[in-house]
Design an enzyme around this catalytic site. Sequence first.
Site, short mmCIF file in Angstrom:
data_model
loop_
_atom_site.label_atom_id
_atom_site.label_comp_id
_atom_site.label_asym_id
_atom_site.label_seq_id
_atom_site.Cartn_x
_atom_site.Cartn_y
_atom_site.Cartn_z
N CYS C 162 29.03 -50.04 -93.57
CA CYS C 162 29.10 -50.27 -91.90
C CYS C 162 28.84 -48.95 -91.36
CB CYS C 162 30.75 -50.42 -91.66
SG CYS C 162 31.88 -48.94 -91.85
N ASP C 163 28.67 -48.02 -91.96
CA ASP C 163 27.98 -46.49 -91.12
C ASP C 163 26.76 -46.59 -90.75
OD1 ASP C 163 29.86 -46.03 -93.50
OD2 ASP C 163 29.52 -44.11 -93.49
N ALA C 164 25.98 -47.64 -91.46
CA ALA C 164 24.51 -47.87 -91.00
C ALA C 164 24.81 -48.41 -89.65
CB ALA C 164 23.93 -49.01 -92.00
N PHE C 166 25.68 -47.32 -87.14
CA PHE C 166 25.60 -46.14 -86.12
C PHE C 166 24.17 -45.43 -86.40
CE2 PHE C 166 25.41 -41.49 -85.01
CZ PHE C 166 26.34 -41.73 -83.74
#
Lengths: 377, 377, 377
Positions: C162-164, C166
């Site tokens: 999920c960081d991707a 951003f």
Amino acid sequence: MNKSILLLVTLLSLYSCTDTEKTPLEEKDVFNEDYIKTSMIKALEWQEAHPIFAIHPTDWTNGAYYTGVARAHHTTKNMMYMAALKNQAVANNWQPYTRLYHADDVAISYSYLYVAENEKRRNFSDLEPTKKFLDTHLYEDNAWKAGTNRSKEDKTILWWWCDALFMAPPVINLYAKQSEQPEYLDEMHKYYMETYNRLYDKEEKLFARDSRFVWDGDDEDKKEPNGEKVFWSRGNGWVIGGLALLLEDMPEDYKHRDFYVNLYKEMASRILEIQPEDGLWRTSLLSPESYDHGEVSGSAFHTFALAWGINKGLIDKKYTPAVKKAWKAMANCQHDDGRVGWVQNIGAFPEPASKDSYQNFGTGAFLLAGSEILKMR
Amino acid sequence: MNKSILLLVTLLSLYSCTDTEKTPLEEKDVFNEDYIKTSMIKALEWQEAHPIFAIHPTDWTNGAYYTGVARAHHTTKNMMYMAALKNQAVANNWQPYTRLYHADDVAISYSYLYVAENEKRRNFSDLEPTKKFLDTHLYEDNAWKAGTNRSKEDKTILWWWCDALFMAPPVINLYAKQSEQPEYLDEMHKYYMETYNRLYDKEEKLFARDSRFVWDGDDEDKKEPNGEKVFWSRGNGWVIGGLALLLEDMPEDYKHRDFYVNLYKEMASRILEIQPEDGLWRTSLLSPESYDHGEVSGSAFHTFALAWGINKGLIDKKYTPAVKKAWKAMANCQHDDGRVGWVQNIGAFPEPASKDSYQNFGTGAFLLAGSEILKMR
Amino acid sequence: MNKSILLLVTLLSLYSCTDTEKTPLEEKDVFNEDYIKTSMIKALEWQEAHPIFAIHPTDWTNGAYYTGVARAHHTTKNMMYMAALKNQAVANNWQPYTRLYHADDVAISYSYLYVAENEKRRNFSDLEPTKKFLDTHLYEDNAWKAGTNRSKEDKTILWWWCDALFMAPPVINLYAKQSEQPEYLDEMHKYYMETYNRLYDKEEKLFARDSRFVWDGDDEDKKEPNGEKVFWSRGNGWVIGGLALLLEDMPEDYKHRDFYVNLYKEMASRILEIQPEDGLWRTSLLSPESYDHGEVSGSAFHTFALAWGINKGLIDKKYTPAVKKAWKAMANCQHDDGRVGWVQNIGAFPEPASKDSYQNFGTGAFLLAGSEILKMR
């Protein structure tokens, strides 16, 4: 520890210079040797911790900054200046910036020359890129020099803006001295005269920044609201600061030396004449009322040049109080953390500054001034 | 906020160490764990903000500095040390400096090896340049090693100056350990013995800096004014500090380990014997009266090595007060802003220092000392 | 000057945040405009003086940090932010990091795009490397995108963590806007939906960090001790912070804009619902009892996103006190020297932080939050 109290202290201590919250520094403080040296080192430390440039670390902004660092080292021998000078020289691989036709891009070489002369370790310095720049700049033809690649027809000389007289001539002069090749000076003189003839106003004894500000006697002449010509404080600071650097290293018997001495004396006399009451020159020299505050970069170049002239005996000592007044006023513009504020942004004509506005070349000018104030005491 | 009062505070707070203006730190302060850790971090922060080197960021000066940073991280695990270590390793592209025959130029690899071992991210570390350096340095012939390219006939061994025993052996030793190739140690030992045989004074139990300072029994022997031999404090600090690093990572069963243990013990005993009353060694070990102040870089290497020995059980615990005295005295030489002062400049024999004189390797030695003092508490 | 007293002051002043030695900051302090601006500048100055990264200055950690610096400049126009942005862009030669298939490695381009748009000097910015990265990343096939080069079968989509969301989408979005090529948005949306469909939990209205944390209904489902799913605070902070950045620059009439608005509102509502009493989110959102302290990087991204939404009218103003509470709590986690503490280390799931633990992306999140809190006043 109460964080809000600490913060309050921090906030209050940031309001310096012309702010009312601050008790102004007194003359007995700002001419104390330790005070001057400490304020210079704090300026260096703050600037090193806050790098800034126009487009590259080797551009003219760092060129002017590290010229100030070099002169600060010359006067104080404090190793912190030399560490900073070596650090940037190695990081920049001893390269000027890239446009060999542009005076701005060789300003950084003043620091390279200084380091090479004063730190003679084997396999350390590399002045070849500087030599290559200067040879191309002075001796090779190109479209810039011919003025054929530029849209504006007034840019038909090599150094068509007065700032250039700080950027290139002192470097050429120092290179001529260190390499023992005085013939570089003649080439420099040729281009210097072009600029002098184009931009120097013999009546006002000040330089127009570029030909846009030279009056032709028609309706398009640029005028300040008070009807005066536009003479930019920093622009003239570049010229007179550059003259002090030039004369410092130019051979006493150089055939054109008198020209530079006379020009220096004329400008110095005029700049002293128009110094505002509080010591700091306004950014528009003949329209001080344009902005309600002094500007530090121009003032610092003037202070450097004037203090240098008093130290060298070119200016009468009776002007010492005027120069001291300028230094005291500048000292009040330095934040407690070392930042030199009230510096006009990068520009080409008078614009306002602010308490917080800083630039590396403003710090460099402050160091130049301090390096001569120290000798004046 | 009154700027002149603030300045006064700043000026006063800069006078530390042996200055009378300062209330000296007391033992209860300087052995407080928080105090030691804070003073180490302040030293790191100040040094990172004031980069300095001899000719390049990868030279031996940063080599010694980042060796100290690595050991500080090893002891404290504070991420600020690792951030600094990684930052320089990446900025330097994991390269030693350029002269593959020169011990100085591989000192920086101690930090690279440490980072590689302790920060195992994929595609991060690159030890190939270090391996290439060591293989060339140890196994290839060249004019330097043969001594044929040097004017002075005494430079006929690989490591002809005692500082070299800090620069290369601990790196070779750590590389041998991490790469599980103990055969590197044998090659190291061969060259170590050359230096030992040439420069170690078995009577005085100290190293001459290089063969210029070895007595031949004729009129040209270099003598201190008091008739003693010249033994440089930092020079011996390089050796005994290097021995502590070597022994830390050398296999317990390495066939020549006893040689290093014995040499360490002999030197440690002698260095303790000649410690001045105030805890800080003078820059000329057998002529303490030459300069009227202690010198911090040599003292810090001695303190590191001695504290390490007590922590490892190689030195009797009865010497703990002597080591503590040295640390306390060094703590008084650190400025309040973190700078480690009283460090002799780059040199090759005893010369004076000053309150303000600093070098990155002095900071590195301070960190090495702190990293073992922390364990001694 | 008594050094031990100075030290005591230093030591005490380092104990901030939840420490009892410190008088907590009050609401009247932390919403003072000068306080917010000063605390943001101090965060910048501390971070610039303490560079840190995972493997390279161009990696995602600096990507997130300089995104915060860019937004701080956008709000305040303080030249210190722009100086830092330019400095790193030039030092990095305007290059993203090297893996063209990896979202992390283009996060730094957010700052390059911002600088290029706001500092239009000739021959200065270079967005070609960013364009090349985005074109390859979005339009070219490769083993990563196909999932064939990875051992774990769940990594079969481009942005599998999920960081991707951003790291890449706000960059693609800003590039589409500045280059006036809205078609990039469609490609972005395609990949965004893949991630959304894989990792968004429609019941909990939160994102799983990656498919390891998505429940399949069998015994291998990862559970917190309290039986709840694992939702990482920073992971969700990356998503909602990225959504605020996306919506800021996405055309009002973009056909999929409603999807992003709705996702933003759902997540914002849920994040507000689970905010702990003291304002700071715990690192495991649904298991706040796992660790006894708030975590600043996740909290700062949430605060940024929520304040942005209130400022834009997407969130009801009645939530202002909740957002202010978060900012006040974060302000108490900043050390007096500027360091933003209580930031969880680099990781992929909930782990504890500490008073001293910092990361550049934590500072970036703090700046993002401050930049919107300033507008909320």
